[in-house]
Motif scaffolding. Structure first.
Motif, mmCIF file in Angstrom:
data_model
loop_
_atom_site.group_PDB
_atom_site.id
_atom_site.type_symbol
_atom_site.label_atom_id
_atom_site.label_comp_id
_atom_site.label_asym_id
_atom_site.label_seq_id
_atom_site.Cartn_x
_atom_site.Cartn_y
_atom_site.Cartn_z
ATOM 1 N N ARG A 114 3.881 2.704 -14.220
ATOM 2 C CA ARG A 114 4.643 3.377 -13.172
ATOM 3 C C ARG A 114 5.595 4.421 -13.754
ATOM 4 O O ARG A 114 5.710 5.534 -13.236
ATOM 5 N N SER A 117 3.710 7.474 -14.787
ATOM 6 C CA SER A 117 3.330 8.323 -13.658
ATOM 7 C C SER A 117 4.519 9.138 -13.149
ATOM 8 O O SER A 117 4.364 10.304 -12.774
ATOM 9 N N VAL A 138 4.056 4.543 -5.730
ATOM 10 C CA VAL A 138 3.678 3.532 -6.719
ATOM 11 C C VAL A 138 4.614 2.336 -6.735
ATOM 12 O O VAL A 138 4.434 1.429 -7.535
ATOM 13 N N ALA A 140 7.806 2.156 -7.681
ATOM 14 C CA ALA A 140 8.517 2.089 -8.956
ATOM 15 C C ALA A 140 9.881 1.428 -8.777
ATOM 16 O O ALA A 140 10.490 1.505 -7.708
ATOM 17 N N TYR A 228 -3.342 3.972 -7.289
ATOM 18 C CA TYR A 228 -2.589 2.717 -7.284
ATOM 19 C C TYR A 228 -3.053 1.792 -6.173
ATOM 20 O O TYR A 228 -2.923 0.566 -6.281
ATOM 21 N N SER A 234 -0.113 -0.911 -5.325
ATOM 22 C CA SER A 234 0.643 -0.176 -4.309
ATOM 23 C C SER A 234 0.142 -0.591 -2.936
ATOM 24 O O SER A 234 -1.050 -0.769 -2.722
#
Length: 330
Positions: A114, A117, A138, A140, A228, A234
């Motif tokens: 994550r 990304s 995602v 995060a 994801y 996700s």
């Protein structure tokens, strides 16, 4: 938010803009860089009182308004003449930066997927805005978002200083310098600042190139949402993905394009264009005073070294490669 809460901070931005213009007229440095420096001093030495913070935070609004008005000074005919090569460079550099950051972060430095990304999106598209957009997709953690955002801000602070120096030393033309800044720097504000610090031509090309690159945020966000979702990490639905995309999409791009079309159709007289140019010049000054306050030394000191190294390697490769290509093309 009431106008009464905004006015004190906006007044500080206006005062900073006037002071930056005066210092530049007397001492000679570029007025936009002076504006950033004044904001930096305010944010790190004097401090921003709570009562000024809401008004100073409007600097993003003034930047967007200035970019919209900038469209009135452009000719789409001139853009279309070199549009193909520029678009190819934008897409190529964006893709290279994103892939390089992902590969280095995950496979060489062992960073979490994550965080990798977030760094890739921020470095390749539009800085913190891209970090926030991808973070929502995602899922995060807050710490990962903070690391990625701080890394982007660090490079923004460095490139604001370094790019004008490199452009002067290499004697780059306005078109080459502007496109180079637009494809390799991270956030819109610093790109516009260094572009116009070089020349009006560089500022226009830097802004156009950066807006083209910003528009790719849609492709990147949807690609990450798909990746994801397939990996099961996700839960973002298509509707949520589109909602986040629209929330983070720089909507001033639409206004910029509208005025560029009107300008190309001859809707503005020379006097009107001169007035608009003066207006967006002052709006940029307001915006860059506020931008300077966001460059906080405390935040930069807390940035972890590994994300910085990852982004630095990718940035140097993309910056050097794009400059070489642009020098050959133009």
């Amino acid at each position: 938010m009431s106008a009464r809460r905004l006015l004190p901070g906006i007044a500080v931005l206006c005062l900073g803009a006037l002071l930056a213009r005066g210092i530049a007229d007397l001492a000679g440095p570029n007025h936009l860089l002076v504006a950033i420096a004044l904001g930096f001093v305010l944010g790190n030495v004097v401090g921003v009182p709570d009562r000024l913070a809401p008004g100073i935070a409007t600097h993003k609004l003034w930047l967007g308004a200035g970019i919209v008005l900038l469209g009135a000074s452009l000719s789409l005919e001139a853009v279309l003449e070199v549009g193909g090569p520029v678009l190819a460079v934008v897409v190529g550099v964006t893709g290279l930066t994103l892939v390089l950051v992902e590969v280095l972060a995950r496979n060489v430095f062992g960073l979490a997927n994550r965080l990798s990304s977030l760094l890739a999106a921020g470095a390749s598209i539009c800085g913190v805005s891209a970090v926030v957009a991808v973070a929502g997709i995602v899922r995060a953690r807050e710490g990962q978002i903070a690391y990625a955002a701080a890394t982007v801000l660090l490079f923004d602070a460095i490139t604001i200083v370094v790019y004008p120096i490199v452009g002067e030393l290499l004697g780059l033309s306005g078109i080459v310098f502007g496109i180079w800044a637009g494809v390799s720097m991270f956030s819109t504000g610093p790109v516009v600042a260094v572009g116009f610090a070089h020349s009006d031509v560089a500022g226009q090309w830097a802004t156009m190139t950066k807006l083209t690159r910003n528009a790719l945020i849609g492709v990147v966000v949807l690609a990450y949402a798909s990746y994801y979702a397939r990996s099961g990490s996700s839960s973002a639905s298509d509707g949520r993905s589109l909602g986040l995309l629209w929330a983070e999409f720089p909507k001033f791009v639409l206004g910029f394009l509208a005025l560029a079309v009107l300008s190309s159709l001859g809707a503005f007289s020379p006097d009107q264009q001169a007035s608009i140019e003066n207006a967006y010049g002052w709006l940029f000054l307001l915006a860059f005073v506020g931008l300077g306050t966001e460059i906080r030394l405390a935040t930069l000191r807390n940035t972890g070294s590994t994300p910085v190294v990852v982004v630095l390697v990718a940035f140097l490769v993309a910056s050097a490669l794009s400059l070489g290509v642009l020098t050959v093309l133009f």
